[in-house]
Design a protein around this motif. Structure first.
Motif, PDB file in Angstrom:
ATOM      1  N   VAL A 130      -5.270 -54.024  55.779  1.00 30.08           N
ATOM      2  CA  VAL A 130      -4.040 -53.749  55.036  1.00 30.08           C
ATOM      3  C   VAL A 130      -4.271 -52.693  53.964  1.00 30.08           C
ATOM      4  N   ASN A 131      -5.406 -52.810  53.248  1.00 30.71           N
ATOM      5  CA  ASN A 131      -5.694 -51.856  52.182  1.00 30.71           C
ATOM      6  C   ASN A 131      -6.151 -50.498  52.710  1.00 30.71           C
ATOM      7  N   GLY A 132      -6.886 -50.500  53.810  1.00 26.17           N
ATOM      8  CA  GLY A 132      -7.536 -49.274  54.244  1.00 26.17           C
ATOM      9  C   GLY A 132      -6.855 -48.503  55.357  1.00 26.17           C
ATOM     10  N   VAL A 133      -5.934 -49.122  56.090  1.00 25.73           N
ATOM     11  CA  VAL A 133      -5.381 -48.447  57.268  1.00 25.73           C
ATOM     12  C   VAL A 133      -4.558 -47.218  56.887  1.00 25.73           C
ATOM     13  N   ALA A 134      -3.857 -47.276  55.761  1.00 23.78           N
ATOM     14  CA  ALA A 134      -3.087 -46.110  55.330  1.00 23.78           C
ATOM     15  C   ALA A 134      -4.014 -44.948  54.991  1.00 23.78           C
ATOM     16  N   PHE A 135      -5.198 -45.255  54.449  1.00 22.74           N
ATOM     17  CA  PHE A 135      -6.161 -44.203  54.144  1.00 22.74           C
ATOM     18  C   PHE A 135      -6.661 -43.539  55.429  1.00 22.74           C
ATOM     19  N   CYS A 136      -6.863 -44.345  56.473  1.00 21.07           N
ATOM     20  CA  CYS A 136      -7.283 -43.779  57.762  1.00 21.07           C
ATOM     21  C   CYS A 136      -6.207 -42.836  58.304  1.00 21.07           C
ATOM     22  N   GLY A 137      -4.943 -43.253  58.221  1.00 21.02           N
ATOM     23  CA  GLY A 137      -3.855 -42.391  58.650  1.00 21.02           C
ATOM     24  C   GLY A 137      -3.753 -41.134  57.802  1.00 21.02           C
ATOM     25  N   THR A 138      -3.960 -41.285  56.491  1.00 19.28           N
ATOM     26  CA  THR A 138      -3.901 -40.136  55.588  1.00 19.28           C
ATOM     27  C   THR A 138      -4.979 -39.120  55.933  1.00 19.28           C
ATOM     28  N   LEU A 139      -6.189 -39.608  56.196  1.00 22.23           N
ATOM     29  CA  LEU A 139      -7.295 -38.716  56.562  1.00 22.23           C
ATOM     30  C   LEU A 139      -6.943 -37.909  57.814  1.00 22.23           C
ATOM     31  N   ALA A 140      -6.440 -38.593  58.836  1.00 13.04           N
ATOM     32  CA  ALA A 140      -6.067 -37.900  60.073  1.00 13.04           C
ATOM     33  C   ALA A 140      -4.938 -36.906  59.825  1.00 13.04           C
ATOM     34  N   GLY A 141      -3.951 -37.303  59.020  1.00 20.51           N
ATOM     35  CA  GLY A 141      -2.827 -36.421  58.725  1.00 20.51           C
ATOM     36  C   GLY A 141      -3.234 -35.191  57.941  1.00 20.51           C
ATOM     37  N   GLN A 142      -4.178 -35.340  57.012  1.00 15.41           N
ATOM     38  CA  GLN A 142      -4.641 -34.196  56.235  1.00 15.41           C
ATOM     39  C   GLN A 142      -5.299 -33.148  57.128  1.00 15.41           C
ATOM     40  N   LEU A 143      -6.121 -33.599  58.070  1.00 13.69           N
ATOM     41  CA  LEU A 143      -6.780 -32.665  58.975  1.00 13.69           C
ATOM     42  C   LEU A 143      -5.771 -32.011  59.924  1.00 13.69           C
ATOM     43  N   PHE A 144      -4.889 -32.832  60.507  1.00  9.18           N
ATOM     44  CA  PHE A 144      -3.955 -32.310  61.506  1.00  9.18           C
ATOM     45  C   PHE A 144      -2.911 -31.391  60.886  1.00  9.18           C
ATOM     46  N   PHE A 145      -2.217 -31.861  59.844  1.00  5.77           N
ATOM     47  CA  PHE A 145      -1.152 -31.054  59.258  1.00  5.77           C
ATOM     48  C   PHE A 145      -1.710 -29.887  58.450  1.00  5.77           C
ATOM     49  N   GLY A 146      -2.926 -30.032  57.906  1.00  7.19           N
ATOM     50  CA  GLY A 146      -3.557 -28.899  57.249  1.00  7.19           C
ATOM     51  C   GLY A 146      -3.771 -27.755  58.219  1.00  7.19           C
ATOM     52  N   TRP A 147      -4.301 -28.073  59.395  1.00  2.59           N
ATOM     53  CA  TRP A 147      -4.488 -27.064  60.439  1.00  2.59           C
ATOM     54  C   TRP A 147      -3.148 -26.522  60.925  1.00  2.59           C
ATOM     55  N   LEU A 148      -2.177 -27.410  61.122  1.00  2.00           N
ATOM     56  CA  LEU A 148      -0.877 -26.989  61.638  1.00  2.00           C
ATOM     57  C   LEU A 148      -0.142 -26.095  60.640  1.00  2.00           C
ATOM     58  N   GLY A 149      -0.340 -26.353  59.340  1.00  2.00           N
ATOM     59  CA  GLY A 149       0.307 -25.527  58.320  1.00  2.00           C
ATOM     60  C   GLY A 149      -0.148 -24.090  58.346  1.00  2.00           C
ATOM     61  N   ASP A 150      -1.377 -23.837  58.771  1.00  2.00           N
ATOM     62  CA  ASP A 150      -1.865 -22.465  58.915  1.00  2.00           C
ATOM     63  C   ASP A 150      -1.428 -21.839  60.227  1.00  2.00           C
ATOM     64  N   LYS A 151      -1.166 -22.654  61.231  1.00  2.00           N
ATOM     65  CA  LYS A 151      -0.773 -22.131  62.535  1.00  2.00           C
ATOM     66  C   LYS A 151       0.724 -21.867  62.636  1.00  2.00           C
ATOM     67  N   LEU A 152       1.543 -22.799  62.146  1.00  2.00           N
ATOM     68  CA  LEU A 152       2.995 -22.689  62.304  1.00  2.00           C
ATOM     69  C   LEU A 152       3.711 -22.259  61.038  1.00  2.00           C
ATOM     70  N   GLY A 153       3.060 -22.340  59.921  1.00  2.00           N
ATOM     71  CA  GLY A 153       3.704 -22.034  58.650  1.00  2.00           C
ATOM     72  C   GLY A 153       3.914 -23.281  57.818  1.00  2.00           C
ATOM     73  N   ARG A 154       3.918 -23.093  56.502  1.00  2.00           N
ATOM     74  CA  ARG A 154       4.008 -24.245  55.589  1.00  2.00           C
ATOM     75  C   ARG A 154       5.366 -24.964  55.705  1.00  2.00           C
ATOM     76  N   LYS A 155       6.445 -24.178  55.708  1.00  2.00           N
ATOM     77  CA  LYS A 155       7.784 -24.782  55.687  1.00  2.00           C
ATOM     78  C   LYS A 155       8.075 -25.564  56.959  1.00  2.00           C
ATOM     79  N   ARG A 156       7.698 -25.007  58.094  1.00  2.00           N
ATOM     80  CA  ARG A 156       8.047 -25.622  59.375  1.00  2.00           C
ATOM     81  C   ARG A 156       7.453 -27.024  59.502  1.00  2.00           C
ATOM     82  N   VAL A 157       6.267 -27.207  58.949  1.00  2.00           N
ATOM     83  CA  VAL A 157       5.578 -28.497  59.065  1.00  2.00           C
ATOM     84  C   VAL A 157       6.012 -29.458  57.961  1.00  2.00           C
ATOM     85  N   TYR A 158       6.532 -28.913  56.866  1.00  2.00           N
ATOM     86  CA  TYR A 158       6.831 -29.713  55.670  1.00  2.00           C
ATOM     87  C   TYR A 158       7.856 -30.810  55.940  1.00  2.00           C
TER      88      TYR A 158
END
Length: 546
Positions: A73-101
């Motif tokens: 319960v305490n840690g699962v959101a952190f696992c999702g956050t870690l994955a989201g930071q890597l994925f959306f960070g990469w996507l923000g450089d590929k598609l643009g900041r606004k499109r992913v926001y």
């Protein structure tokens, strides 16, 4: 590089602070408000979840979450956050900041609501559903980190850029505070409506059936601020630096920034043509990739510094938040669970956390906003790590002294100071620095990598310190937990972690007062007599060398 392009960037760097800057802070900041609320509100309701779903009839103590469930319960959101930071960070450089926001915001709204609607016929079913939705909630939150930081850094002028990014991050403090206030209001209202006796008087009556609504309402409230800002996020134009430097459309960048800054960007007639260099002319130093030797040469040391500092900081920061309710119990701020009803305990935990947020978290955030463009990022980060180390050791070494009833106020003051210097220190600067020191085409990706390292540290804190902080005496451990190293030794370990964070800070450069392109070397600013004229609405003009 187009001459017009450099004029746009100079316009951004030298623009006066305008209403649009504050709009951008509010729009991006409300995402962080929601992030903090959603990540930290779970610590307000874990004891209530234990009572509702894991109380054993006839037991002398109310139920608590088993260790594996508490970890999930305490840690699962952190696992999702870690994955989201890597994925959306990469996507923000590929598609643009606004499109992913907008995608990240929709995920946050839907999953915050779904978390409160977690269903199941058994405790196991409810916890599994809750963990599922909180993982995807964390995934959306993860995208907000690199995108919000990158957007704010690319909109800001170089004089006050640190304060603007820090102000976005400072909204975390208000998210924490709102979490405590919402928990206080909801638990107090239900306690007045469905008053129950203490557990040791009447175990069954101490937990009214309506208590199940309390944690659900607290979790679902996180969807409201995110939903309110969706329209404004979609109206924000793409950042000029992404459009000009990555998408290679200098004309569109000038048009967008003319509207944003309320300035007419007009190139002289011979400069209007888009004379962007061809791929053959473009220098390799401004086109290398993340895994290239050039990147390692120019930015490898910086990426090590940002990732390791954020990793170490979050071990200390998140472990404190997750077991602070246990510290409050040890010093008497939260009475023993059997002496309270379920709703009274939820109110007491929320009150303690709200006081810490008011005393330690929020002031530190805004001290950073006030001083970061004067003292510099690296100075504040070193100072913060240093004082966190000092106060951790000051709490740990004479730990028994602080647990005595006459010294409880002193303990709370010292504990609050560690949070103050976390926020007037590395908790803010580890967010700011990665948004400034990497090239535009890799900025969101590198910020996502740095932030993901931080969340890896948060996972270590969330999982490891739930066990580590347990008493060395088997009779004093929480139900289901093995013996740990104790609170004193845990605090000593956290002090050592902060010390190493201070050392690794020396790997990152100081970015105060410098343009993003100056920091990354993306543009060679040569004085060759070429100019771009900026005509402001008042018909005055400023001229910038290209």
């Amino acid at each position: 590089m187009a001459r017009e392009q450099l004029g746009v960037l100079k316009a951004l760097d030298t623009a006066k602070t305008q209403w649009y800057h504050f709009t951008a802070i509010l729009v991006a900041g409300m995402g962080f408000f929601t992030d903090a609320y959603d990540l930290f509100c779970i610590s307000l309701v874990t004891k209530l979840l234990g009572r509702i779903y894991y109380t054993v009839p006839g037991s002398l103590k109310p139920g608590t979450l088993p260790p594996n469930v508490a970890n999930a319960v305490n840690g699962v959101a952190f696992c999702g956050t870690l994955a989201g930071q890597l994925f959306f960070g990469w996507l923000g450089d590929k598609l643009g900041r606004k499109r992913v926001y907008g995608i990240t915001l929709i995920l946050m709204v839907v999953c915050a609501l779904a978390s409160g609607l977690s269903f199941g016929h058994s405790a196991k079913g409810v916890m599994a559903t809750l963990c599922f939705f909180r993982f995807w909630l964390g995934f959306g939150i993860g995208g907000d980190y690199p995108l919000s930081a990158t957007i704010m850094s690319e909109y800001a002028n170089k004089k006050t850029r640190g304060a603007f990014i820090a102000a976005v991050f400072a909204m975390q403090g208000f998210g924490n505070l709102t979490g405590g206030i919402v928990a206080l209001i909801v638990s107090s209202a239900f306690d007045h409506a469905y008053k129950g006796p203490a557990y040791n008087i009447d175990p069954a009556a101490s937990l009214p059936p309506q208590a199940d609504y309390v944690w659900r309402i607290i979790l679902m409230f996180g969807a409201i601020p995110a939903a309110l800002t969706y329209y404004w996020r979609m109206k924000m134009p793409e950042t000029a630096r992404y459009t000009a430097l990555v998408a290679k459309d200098a004309k569109l960048a000038a048009q967008d920034m003319s509207k944003v800054l309320q300035v007419d960007l007009q190139a002289e007639s011979e400069q209007v043509r888009t004379d962007i260099e061809s791929p053959a002319q473009e220098t390799t130093k401004n086109s290398f990739g993340l895994f290239s030797k050039q990147f390692m040469k120019h930015h490898g040391r910086h990426l090590v510094g940002t990732t390791v500092c954020w990793f170490l900081l979050d071990i200390a920061f998140y472990s404190q938040n997750l077991f602070q309710k246990d510290i409050f119990s040890a010093i008497g701020w939260i009475p023993a669970a059997p002496t309270m009803s379920a709703l009274k305990e939820a109110f007491t935990v929320a009150r303690a956390q709200t006081l810490i947020v008011l005393c330690g978290l929020i002031p530190g955030y805004w001290f950073t906003v006030a001083f970061i463009d004067y003292l510099g990022r690296r100075t504040i980060q070193i100072m913060g790590f240093f004082f966190m180390t000092v106060f951790m050791f000051a709490l740990a070494i004479p730990y028994h002294h602080w647990t005595l009833s006459e010294n409880r106020i002193g303990f709370v003051v010292m504990y609050s100071l560690t949070f103050f210097f976390a926020n007037f220190g590395p908790n803010a600067t580890t967010f700011i620095i990665p948004a400034e020191i990497f090239p535009a085409r890799l900025r969101s990706t590198c910020h996502g990598i740095s932030a993901a390292a931080g969340k890896a540290g948060a996972i270590v804190g969330a999982f490891g310190f739930l066990y580590a902080a347990q008493s060395t005496n088997p009779a004093k451990t929480d139900a289901g937990y093995p013996t740990g190293i104790g609170m004193r030794n845990s605090l000593i370990a956290l002090g050592c972690i902060n010390f190493f964070g201070m050392l690794f800070t020396f790997l990152v450069p100081e970015s105060k007062g410098k343009s993003l392109e100056e920091l990354t070397g993306e543009i060679d600013e040569e004085e060759n007599g070429q100019t771009v004229e900026l005509q402001v609405s008042s018909s005055t003009s400023r001229t910038f060398p290209v």
